[in-house]
Design a protein around this motif. Sequence first.
Motif, mmCIF file in Angstrom:
data_model
loop_
_atom_site.group_PDB
_atom_site.id
_atom_site.type_symbol
_atom_site.label_atom_id
_atom_site.label_comp_id
_atom_site.label_asym_id
_atom_site.label_seq_id
_atom_site.Cartn_x
_atom_site.Cartn_y
_atom_site.Cartn_z
ATOM 1 N N GLY A 67 0.780 -1.228 0.000
ATOM 2 C CA GLY A 67 0.000 0.000 0.000
ATOM 3 C C GLY A 67 0.810 1.275 0.000
ATOM 4 O O GLY A 67 0.250 2.377 0.067
ATOM 5 N N LEU A 68 2.151 1.153 -0.074
ATOM 6 C CA LEU A 68 2.995 2.337 -0.116
ATOM 7 C C LEU A 68 2.813 3.080 -1.435
ATOM 8 O O LEU A 68 2.574 2.472 -2.473
ATOM 9 C CB LEU A 68 4.464 1.945 0.055
ATOM 10 C CG LEU A 68 4.873 1.358 1.407
ATOM 11 C CD1 LEU A 68 6.292 0.803 1.318
ATOM 12 C CD2 LEU A 68 4.781 2.423 2.488
ATOM 13 N N GLY A 69 2.959 4.389 -1.381
ATOM 14 C CA GLY A 69 2.843 5.186 -2.592
ATOM 15 C C GLY A 69 2.192 6.523 -2.288
ATOM 16 O O GLY A 69 1.705 6.759 -1.177
ATOM 17 N N PRO A 70 2.203 7.438 -3.262
ATOM 18 C CA PRO A 70 1.617 8.768 -3.045
ATOM 19 C C PRO A 70 0.134 8.673 -2.711
ATOM 20 O O PRO A 70 -0.570 7.770 -3.158
ATOM 21 C CB PRO A 70 1.852 9.480 -4.381
ATOM 22 C CG PRO A 70 2.059 8.383 -5.378
ATOM 23 C CD PRO A 70 2.730 7.280 -4.630
ATOM 24 N N ILE A 71 -0.327 9.626 -1.925
ATOM 25 C CA ILE A 71 -1.708 9.637 -1.446
ATOM 26 C C ILE A 71 -2.541 10.620 -2.245
ATOM 27 O O ILE A 71 -2.063 11.680 -2.648
ATOM 28 C CB ILE A 71 -1.757 10.031 0.040
ATOM 29 C CG1 ILE A 71 -0.961 9.043 0.872
ATOM 30 C CG2 ILE A 71 -3.190 10.112 0.548
ATOM 31 C CD1 ILE A 71 -0.741 9.495 2.291
ATOM 32 N N SER A 72 -3.803 10.282 -2.451
ATOM 33 C CA SER A 72 -4.756 11.212 -3.050
ATOM 34 C C SER A 72 -6.114 11.004 -2.396
ATOM 35 O O SER A 72 -6.577 9.876 -2.252
ATOM 36 C CB SER A 72 -4.870 10.999 -4.562
ATOM 37 O OG SER A 72 -5.870 11.862 -5.099
ATOM 38 N N LEU A 73 -6.725 12.095 -1.991
ATOM 39 C CA LEU A 73 -8.054 12.029 -1.388
ATOM 40 C C LEU A 73 -9.151 11.988 -2.445
ATOM 41 O O LEU A 73 -10.321 11.828 -2.110
ATOM 42 C CB LEU A 73 -8.276 13.240 -0.470
ATOM 43 C CG LEU A 73 -7.292 13.377 0.706
ATOM 44 C CD1 LEU A 73 -7.600 14.644 1.497
ATOM 45 C CD2 LEU A 73 -7.347 12.160 1.607
ATOM 46 N N ALA A 74 -8.779 12.138 -3.713
ATOM 47 C CA ALA A 74 -9.751 12.102 -4.804
ATOM 48 C C ALA A 74 -10.453 10.746 -4.823
ATOM 49 O O ALA A 74 -9.825 9.706 -4.650
ATOM 50 C CB ALA A 74 -9.063 12.352 -6.137
ATOM 51 N N GLY A 75 -11.754 10.766 -5.018
ATOM 52 C CA GLY A 75 -12.501 9.525 -5.104
ATOM 53 C C GLY A 75 -13.050 9.041 -3.781
ATOM 54 O O GLY A 75 -13.881 8.131 -3.752
ATOM 55 N N ASP A 76 -12.608 9.630 -2.664
ATOM 56 C CA ASP A 76 -13.161 9.256 -1.363
ATOM 57 C C ASP A 76 -14.630 9.665 -1.304
ATOM 58 O O ASP A 76 -15.032 10.687 -1.881
ATOM 59 C CB ASP A 76 -12.398 9.938 -0.230
ATOM 60 C CG ASP A 76 -11.038 9.290 0.000
ATOM 61 O OD1 ASP A 76 -10.689 8.373 -0.768
ATOM 62 O OD2 ASP A 76 -10.324 9.708 0.929
ATOM 63 N N PHE A 77 -15.419 8.895 -0.572
ATOM 64 C CA PHE A 77 -16.868 9.133 -0.559
ATOM 65 C C PHE A 77 -17.229 10.515 -0.005
ATOM 66 O O PHE A 77 -18.272 11.079 -0.354
ATOM 67 C CB PHE A 77 -17.576 8.039 0.240
ATOM 68 C CG PHE A 77 -17.421 8.167 1.732
ATOM 69 C CD1 PHE A 77 -18.377 8.814 2.491
ATOM 70 C CD2 PHE A 77 -16.315 7.625 2.380
ATOM 71 C CE1 PHE A 77 -18.242 8.928 3.862
ATOM 72 C CE2 PHE A 77 -16.180 7.729 3.755
ATOM 73 C CZ PHE A 77 -17.141 8.387 4.492
ATOM 74 N N ASP A 78 -16.388 11.083 0.863
ATOM 75 C CA ASP A 78 -16.694 12.385 1.454
ATOM 76 C C ASP A 78 -15.860 13.513 0.850
ATOM 77 O O ASP A 78 -15.820 14.619 1.392
ATOM 78 C CB ASP A 78 -16.497 12.345 2.969
ATOM 79 C CG ASP A 78 -15.079 11.946 3.368
ATOM 80 O OD1 ASP A 78 -14.327 11.491 2.480
ATOM 81 O OD2 ASP A 78 -14.744 12.086 4.548
ATOM 82 N N HIS A 79 -15.207 13.232 -0.278
ATOM 83 C CA HIS A 79 -14.328 14.244 -0.875
ATOM 84 C C HIS A 79 -15.104 15.486 -1.291
ATOM 85 O O HIS A 79 -14.634 16.617 -1.105
ATOM 86 C CB HIS A 79 -13.579 13.667 -2.075
ATOM 87 C CG HIS A 79 -12.597 14.627 -2.685
ATOM 88 N ND1 HIS A 79 -12.888 15.385 -3.811
ATOM 89 C CD2 HIS A 79 -11.335 14.973 -2.327
ATOM 90 C CE1 HIS A 79 -11.855 16.140 -4.114
ATOM 91 N NE2 HIS A 79 -10.903 15.918 -3.237
ATOM 92 N N ASP A 80 -16.293 15.295 -1.851
ATOM 93 C CA ASP A 80 -17.096 16.439 -2.297
ATOM 94 C C ASP A 80 -17.449 17.357 -1.131
ATOM 95 O O ASP A 80 -17.545 18.578 -1.303
ATOM 96 C CB ASP A 80 -18.379 15.956 -2.987
ATOM 97 C CG ASP A 80 -18.102 15.342 -4.355
ATOM 98 O OD1 ASP A 80 -16.994 15.565 -4.879
ATOM 99 O OD2 ASP A 80 -18.982 14.650 -4.890
ATOM 100 N N LYS A 81 -17.651 16.755 0.051
ATOM 101 C CA LYS A 81 -17.974 17.559 1.233
ATOM 102 C C LYS A 81 -16.751 18.330 1.730
ATOM 103 O O LYS A 81 -16.881 19.400 2.315
ATOM 104 C CB LYS A 81 -18.500 16.661 2.350
ATOM 105 C CG LYS A 81 -19.798 15.941 2.022
ATOM 106 C CD LYS A 81 -20.227 15.040 3.177
ATOM 107 C CE LYS A 81 -21.511 14.295 2.837
ATOM 108 N NZ LYS A 81 -21.929 13.386 3.947
#
Length: 222
Positions: free
Chosen positions: A147-161
Amino acid sequence: MIQAFQKLIFVSNLVFGDASDFILPWKHLFGITDYQIDIAMRENAKSLYALELKSIGRGLDIGTLIEVRRVQLAYKLFDEVAADMFKEHAKKLIQENISSALSILKSNTSAGNIPTEVINEVNSILAFNRLLTVLSKFPQGERFARGLGPISLAGDFDHDKMVGDLKILYAAYTTEVLSDGLLDDEKLGPLNELRNIFGLGKREAEAIIEGVMSDVKSQVPA
């Protein structure tokens, strides 16, 4: 009762391995299906692995990553599941920085002044993301936690909020980075990296940068 029975199946399979089918014939004695055994193994492995991940902070080291991988294999947790859990844990750590930075930023009453603590929180996010990226490319990375690697919050269920707050924080950091009114590749690098972490669109980020640049230039005496 069901959870206790699932734990019994899980522990028995870890202790006896394949021999548990003969020593403890779950299917014949209790009418347990292969699917139910798989569920018991997976859910208990996930619970124990989640406890292991709680001990991991932003200061990752090779020894810790090797130990986490060892634990995952001992619990017989699939790589895909372990990777997803690690990524979610890393996101939670970053979200803690985000929440802290936003709390400080929103409570700040000094107009135009970005608190140092806010910048430190964002820098912590960037440093953690870079560490995860570097470790994901390590020559002996197959020995590390998945699971190592750069992080992105895009696509998370609460990202729009969250996106409104993420833009506010992005603008605050941009204001600090471009406080001298100059934009070059050295400054654009971390801004692009933060954009990817926050899951902001390229045009959204560019609009924020342009707005900050315009504000900074308007404050420069003619």
